[in-house]
Design a protein around this motif. Sequence first.
Motif, short mmCIF file in Angstrom:
data_model
loop_
_atom_site.label_atom_id
_atom_site.label_comp_id
_atom_site.label_asym_id
_atom_site.label_seq_id
_atom_site.Cartn_x
_atom_site.Cartn_y
_atom_site.Cartn_z
N SER A 185 0.84 -1.21 0.00
CA SER A 185 0.00 0.00 0.00
C SER A 185 0.87 1.25 0.00
CB SER A 185 -0.92 0.02 1.23
OG SER A 185 -1.66 -1.16 1.31
N THR B 223 10.92 -2.30 7.77
CA THR B 223 11.55 -3.37 7.00
C THR B 223 11.49 -2.99 5.53
OG1 THR B 223 10.63 -4.95 8.59
CG2 THR B 223 11.53 -5.87 6.57
N LYS C 30 8.08 -12.47 1.94
CA LYS C 30 7.03 -11.49 2.23
C LYS C 30 6.40 -11.25 0.87
CE LYS C 30 7.70 -8.50 5.69
NZ LYS C 30 8.17 -7.37 6.47
O1 N01 Z 1 0.57 -3.92 4.51
P1 N01 Z 1 1.93 -4.69 4.82
P2 N01 Z 1 0.06 -3.33 3.13
N1 N01 Z 1 5.92 0.83 12.99
O2 N01 Z 1 1.67 -5.51 6.02
C1 N01 Z 1 4.97 -1.53 8.58
C2 N01 Z 1 -2.23 -6.62 -0.29
N2 N01 Z 1 -2.20 -5.41 -1.07
O3 N01 Z 1 -1.25 -2.67 3.38
O4 N01 Z 1 7.41 -5.22 7.57
C3 N01 Z 1 6.50 0.94 11.80
O5 N01 Z 1 2.46 -5.35 3.63
C4 N01 Z 1 5.44 -2.89 8.20
O6 N01 Z 1 6.75 -3.11 8.64
P3 N01 Z 1 7.27 -4.62 8.92
C5 N01 Z 1 -0.97 -7.39 -0.48
O7 N01 Z 1 -1.22 -8.75 -0.33
C6 N01 Z 1 -2.25 -5.58 -2.41
O8 N01 Z 1 1.06 -2.53 2.46
O9 N01 Z 1 6.17 -5.28 9.68
N3 N01 Z 1 6.16 0.26 10.72
C7 N01 Z 1 5.28 -2.83 6.69
O10 N01 Z 1 6.32 -2.13 6.10
C8 N01 Z 1 -0.11 -6.85 0.62
O11 N01 Z 1 0.95 -7.68 0.98
C9 N01 Z 1 -2.16 -4.48 -3.21
O12 N01 Z 1 8.50 -4.45 9.69
C10 N01 Z 1 5.15 -0.59 10.85
C11 N01 Z 1 4.00 -1.99 6.56
O13 N01 Z 1 3.86 -1.27 7.76
C12 N01 Z 1 -1.13 -6.73 1.72
O14 N01 Z 1 -2.28 -6.25 1.07
C13 N01 Z 1 -2.02 -3.22 -2.67
C14 N01 Z 1 4.47 -0.77 12.05
C15 N01 Z 1 2.79 -2.85 6.37
O15 N01 Z 1 2.90 -3.53 5.15
C16 N01 Z 1 -0.75 -5.77 2.81
O16 N01 Z 1 -0.18 -4.62 2.26
C17 N01 Z 1 -1.99 -3.10 -1.29
C18 N01 Z 1 4.89 -0.01 13.15
N4 N01 Z 1 4.30 -0.14 14.33
C19 N01 Z 1 -2.06 -4.19 -0.52
N5 N01 Z 1 3.51 -1.68 11.88
C20 N01 Z 1 -2.20 -4.66 -4.63
O17 N01 Z 1 -3.01 -5.35 -5.20
C21 N01 Z 1 3.60 -2.07 10.59
N6 N01 Z 1 4.57 -1.42 9.96
C22 N01 Z 1 -1.18 -3.99 -5.38
#
Ligand code: N01
Length: 839
Positions: A492, A513, A633
Amino acid sequence: MKLDFATTSMLANMALSEAPPLNTLTADEARVVFSEIYRSMPPGPESVGSKDIMIGVNGCDIRARVLTPAGEAQSVMIYYHGGGWVIGNIDDYDLVGRHLAEQNQAIVVMVDYRKSPEHKFPVPMQDCYAALTWVDENRAKIGADELPLIVAGDSAGGNLAAVMAQKTIAEGGPHIDLQVLIYPVTDGRMQTPSFTHEEKQLFVNTETMAHFWDQYADAEKRLEPAASPVLADDISGVAPAIVLTAQYDILVDEGKAYADKLDAVGKLVAYKCFDKQMHGFFAMPDALPVGFEAMDWVRREIDGRLNPVESVDAVIVGAGFSGMYQLHKLRDMGLSVQVFEAGDDVGGTWYWNRYPGARVDIESMDYSYSFSKELQQDWVWSEKYSPQPELLRYAQHVADRFDLKRDIAFNTRVASAHFDDDNNQWMVTTEDGRRVRARYLVMATGVLSAAKTPDIAGRDKFKGETYQTGLWPKDGVDFTGKRVAVIGTGSSAIQSIPLIAAEANELVIYQRTAAFTTPARNRPLGNAEIDSVKSNYETYRAEQRLTPGGIMNPERMPERVMDVPLEERQRRFEEAWDGGLLTGLLSSFSDIQINAEANHEVSEFIRERIRTTVKDKQTAEDLTPNTYPYGTKRPCIDTDYYETYNRNNVSLVNLRRTPIETISEQGIKTSDGTREFDAIVYATGFDAMTGPLLRIDIRGRGGKRLVDTWLDGPTSYLGIAIHGFPNLFTITGPSSPSVLSNMLVSIEQHVDWVSDCIGWLNKNGKTLIEPTAEAEFEWAEHTAHLAGMTLFPQADSWYMGANVPGKPRMFLAYVGGVGAYRMICDTVAASDYSGFATH
Ligand code: N01
């Protein structure tokens, strides 16, 4: 006779105590013994407020106790305690009243009617009627304005409650909404068959009952309906009733006879005889735990009566792509269906995720429904990867085209779903109080729909704007000229960062990360390529369903990385990089997700691309993922993500070096200082797979909670059904291919399977299906075994539940591929649902 264990122990204790039978004691002695029994039990809930009042009856004052529940009351219940009209009082029964008040959210008024033999019939009954009238006339005083009125009582109190329901009709008194009669005395003749059964002579036997009748009413008066309500000629006007009896009770037959009489005039709401129980069990819940079970049954029945329950064949939770198709399928099969959706429109993921740049990362021609030939021919996708608004329009189009909205309740979040063992049905309750019974419950709640709120100190103090990618405002956000922080660097964030950077004055990204992302190379779709797929769509779909990921491109190459020369490796990696597909690099060889050495090669390839794209060396280093293998991931694809870090208004904070300490009113404080912002965007992900299910209070057979069942991680058979939760289906649930696949392919496969299963049950005259514990265990072993063969467990990913503190760590999806998985599911169905118990 088979009494339950607690009852047997209690009777044994009573025998050992050598307490004389109640009928051999004077009334005062019996009252002391009775009070002592109650005094030995724990008090009822303290959260219930208590106030004693006096009610005048014919120049005499009787005591009553008003017990008020915490929170908003739903009803007012006048309760007449048991004790053969001779013993017991509202102090003894205080704990019963408190439990009833708490469980039913009811204002309970306990009435200390005068007792016999000092005050013989009709005095106790007149006291009870005076209390009923007083409550109705003084509703405002006790906070019961407009609340439904219930009369209730147990044993002799049940007698009084039944008499009240008749008397108020005869005298044009207060309107009673419901009567609750717990093993009531209804017939002064004492001649029902249960009086002659030796095994029913427990606690209260024929002698005791005769003694109580003698104390209460003279022989000639006993047969008046005001003493023996079952003898009333006409009870057609009385309030609807809930009647409970106990199997080993001399009164069981007269309770049942009154229930039958009520039933004959259409007034019986519910009747239940509690097996293995003796007289009195309801009012001793702490000593006989089944009393709580009985109270809960009463609560549900009261609830069901006061808040009308709708009834359908199936409830579907969620109106995203799963729920919409499931609705269409089940309705086509002739089932009545109710869908509940928290949003105000269809679309699920594509309704909530409206952040800038949100678009699908599976090719649109693949990521769409295949169930309707006409739909797939008519709809024209504009881009290789459709943007969110187009996906939402598609969902809306499907809803209109198949007339789905008429069965969807929008803005309605499901609060609980409880399996009712008595009726083998699910009772679904929404947050706004709607209640629907259904044979089948389909959880189409999505897998990435429980947006995760990060637990960062001071989060609520921030005075600027805050946004969450997974719950983006409908009207969009204008970041022009603003100082913006984005926390998180998953898919996202990677999609939204380049667009926010183009708008904002300043953008700071907080990364915990680093992610691996490769170029999406999105572009408009040309007519020729659309036509080429559409001219062959049926075959295309059929093949797609048998691939590992449910996508046609790319094909997985059979060679292993280290088996080909370096130049060939490089060539394939470059080709995949240029191809712009989510799994391009992963599919370029067969062993990238299972062999660490092979994976290292592709990971290095991407790392090198980051270094050559990002100009600032430290930023490039910080953006380079090196703590987990590529693909463990979920991979991301992007448009100008790394390039965005070359902009002057964009900077990166590496939280591994400088962690966030707090969020303040103005901004974010890390270990190297505070930066001030106008807006913070949380792109912090989801409580994936299990979160959407566990945030609903789901209880299966015997009231077993899903949260408890899944305490050590989710268990299921095929990712579709859960042992202990009959007739509940989870679309793309944990331990199915789900998030490892093209979701539309997995959704259609599950919906088709669930629909076929329901069709099979109906055809075979069955109404229940539930996986066996053994089948579930074997499936868990199989899925864990497969996941263990891959590199997936090496990453702290949401696939592993690692992104939610305290969540059990296990791989949450099936890695065997959608093709193989489909064959397994089809085999299960073809073998009359092997691994399931059906009834
Ligand atoms: O969520 P994510 P997303 N302090 O969990 C960080 C689908 N999707 O919404 O990796 C600081 O991937 C966290 O860090 P870490 C797709 O399956 C699809 O982006 O936990 N940082 C990470 O970097 C995807 O995989 C599409 O160390 C913190 C981020 O937040 C899934 O949804 C588009 C934190 C979370 O990333 C999820 O995607 C979007 C904290 N306390 C999503 N907590 C498409 O079709 C978390 N983070 C293209």
